[in-house]
Write a protein that holds these residues in place. Structure first.
Motif, PDB file in Angstrom:
ATOM      1  N   GLN A 157       0.972  43.477  61.097  1.00 27.13           N
ATOM      2  CA  GLN A 157       1.049  42.053  60.251  1.00 27.13           C
ATOM      3  C   GLN A 157       2.840  43.112  59.614  1.00 27.13           C
ATOM      4  OE1 GLN A 157      -2.749  40.620  59.694  1.00 27.13           O
ATOM      5  NE2 GLN A 157      -1.839  40.724  58.113  1.00 27.13           N
ATOM      6  N   ASN A 205      -4.499  45.643  52.099  1.00 25.09           N
ATOM      7  CA  ASN A 205      -4.101  47.213  51.706  1.00 25.09           C
ATOM      8  C   ASN A 205      -5.550  47.374  51.508  1.00 25.09           C
ATOM      9  OD1 ASN A 205      -1.299  46.778  51.322  1.00 25.09           O
ATOM     10  ND2 ASN A 205      -1.666  45.536  49.674  1.00 25.09           N
ATOM     11  N   ARG A 217      -5.863  37.025  64.020  1.00 22.12           N
ATOM     12  CA  ARG A 217      -6.086  36.837  62.169  1.00 22.12           C
ATOM     13  C   ARG A 217      -5.368  37.487  61.630  1.00 22.12           C
ATOM     14  NH1 ARG A 217     -11.778  38.575  58.745  1.00 22.12           N
ATOM     15  NH2 ARG A 217     -11.669  37.697  56.685  1.00 22.12           N
ATOM     16  N   GLN A 218      -4.994  36.404  59.984  1.00 21.63           N
ATOM     17  CA  GLN A 218      -3.783  36.526  59.472  1.00 21.63           C
ATOM     18  C   GLN A 218      -4.568  37.338  58.248  1.00 21.63           C
ATOM     19  OE1 GLN A 218      -0.644  36.786  60.388  1.00 21.63           O
ATOM     20  NE2 GLN A 218       0.346  38.249  58.767  1.00 21.63           N
ATOM     21  N   PHE A 219      -4.437  38.524  57.456  1.00 21.95           N
ATOM     22  CA  PHE A 219      -4.660  39.310  56.120  1.00 21.95           C
ATOM     23  C   PHE A 219      -3.898  38.858  55.299  1.00 21.95           C
ATOM     24  CE2 PHE A 219      -7.377  41.784  60.119  1.00 21.95           C
ATOM     25  CZ  PHE A 219      -8.883  41.132  58.927  1.00 21.95           C
ATOM     26  N   ARG A 220      -4.612  38.820  53.900  1.00 21.48           N
ATOM     27  CA  ARG A 220      -3.937  38.843  53.187  1.00 21.48           C
ATOM     28  C   ARG A 220      -3.475  39.890  52.232  1.00 21.48           C
ATOM     29  NH1 ARG A 220      -7.359  34.302  48.914  1.00 21.48           N
ATOM     30  NH2 ARG A 220      -7.002  31.974  50.351  1.00 21.48           N
ATOM     31  N   PRO A 221      -2.386  39.778  51.949  1.00 22.82           N
ATOM     32  CA  PRO A 221      -2.309  41.250  51.322  1.00 22.82           C
ATOM     33  C   PRO A 221      -2.693  42.225  50.537  1.00 22.82           C
ATOM     34  CG  PRO A 221       0.164  39.716  50.758  1.00 22.82           C
ATOM     35  CD  PRO A 221      -1.079  39.463  51.259  1.00 22.82           C
ATOM     36  N   LEU A 222      -3.405  41.360  49.877  1.00 19.30           N
ATOM     37  CA  LEU A 222      -4.067  42.555  48.698  1.00 19.30           C
ATOM     38  C   LEU A 222      -6.066  42.519  50.118  1.00 19.30           C
ATOM     39  CD1 LEU A 222      -5.822  43.689  46.792  1.00 19.30           C
ATOM     40  CD2 LEU A 222      -7.147  41.288  46.154  1.00 19.30           C
ATOM     41  N   HIS A 223      -6.271  42.032  50.958  1.00 22.12           N
ATOM     42  CA  HIS A 223      -7.343  42.105  51.415  1.00 22.12           C
ATOM     43  C   HIS A 223      -6.853  43.425  53.125  1.00 22.12           C
ATOM     44  CE1 HIS A 223      -9.624  37.978  51.703  1.00 22.12           C
ATOM     45  NE2 HIS A 223      -9.240  39.424  50.147  1.00 22.12           N
TER      46      HIS A 223
END
Length: 247
Positions: free
Chosen positions: A247, A17, A9-15
């Motif tokens: 990631q 962090n 699952r690819q997390f968004r950078p904000l998530h």
């Protein structure tokens, strides 16, 4: 070459962090938690208890999420991760913390990103820019600000600090080595299988401590701390760390 990672699952950078910040908060508080528990439960006995808790959670979640069995070709890599990240690291970490202060241990462990960066560069995994180095140094400076400078080390405390340095080296090998498997396996598979394997290898080191332990003398607070460390400092945090490394 595999185009995708099963179960990734690819997390968004904000998530991502936010997850890494949560990891920092958990591990930062864990030093004092472990130090407290060690006043009631011997080091390796404590480690066995929390490793078993975390392994049980990994087994349950892997079963619910249908994580497949590892291939034979991956077993040697998983064994290497088990030894470096879940056996040798844990042996050095808990033995070191038992002999030195929580602040000394936190400061030394806080230097881990520098060791990881140096090894990753040495093996050609990463090209480190000025901002990577600036962030790493700033991170270590933040640890010094919060934890303070190392306390005077004499006798056993010095041995404890040296063991903690060894823990950093093993954690560095584990982190850099895990990227090979994380290139085509999910964080749950890599962390779960290596963790369970490491727990099985570690258990004999703590049997004597558990046999000698006066179970009736262990307080509810200590048992709560064991559960916290097993669930959050191991299961949750190791998984977040693997996600971050991938990631």
């Amino acid at each position: 070459m595999r185009a995708s990672v099963p179960g990734r699952r690819q997390f968004r950078p904000l998530h991502l962090n936010c997850l890494l910040l949560l990891l920092t908060l958990i591990w930062g508080g864990n030093f004092s938690v472990v130090k407290f528990v060690l006043s009631e439960i011997p080091p390796h006995g404590f480690n066995v208890l929390r490793l078993v808790i975390a392994s049980g959670l990994f087994l349950a979640v892997m079963k619910m999420t249908d994580v497949g069995l590892p291939r034979r070709s991956d077993l040697l890599g998983l064994l290497g991760l088990a030894l470096t990240g879940h056996v040798f690291y844990q042996l050095c970490f808990v033995s070191g913390l038992a002999r030195t202060s929580a602040s000394n241990s936190a400061l030394i462990i806080g230097s881990g990103p520098i060791a990881v960066t140096l090894l990753a560069v040495a093996v050609g995994q990463e090209r480190v820019t000025f901002w990577h180095w600036a962030g790493t140094i700033l991170s270590l400076g933040g640890v010094c600000l919060i934890v303070g400078l190392p306390e005077t080390t004499e006798g056993g405390a010095l041995v404890g600090d040296l063991l903690t340095v060894c823990a950093v080296l093993f954690w560095t090998l584990y982190t850099v080595g895990s990227r090979v498997l994380l290139a085509y396996l999910s964080p749950m598979a890599v962390t779960g299988y290596s963790f369970i394997l490491g727990t099985l290898i570690y258990v004999p080191f703590g049997v004597a401590d558990l046999v000698r332990l006066d179970w009736s003398s262990v307080s509810i607070a200590a048992w709560s701390a064991v559960a916290y460390s097993g669930v959050f400092a191991l299961f949750v945090s190791y998984l977040i760390w693997s996600i971050g490394v991938q990631q």
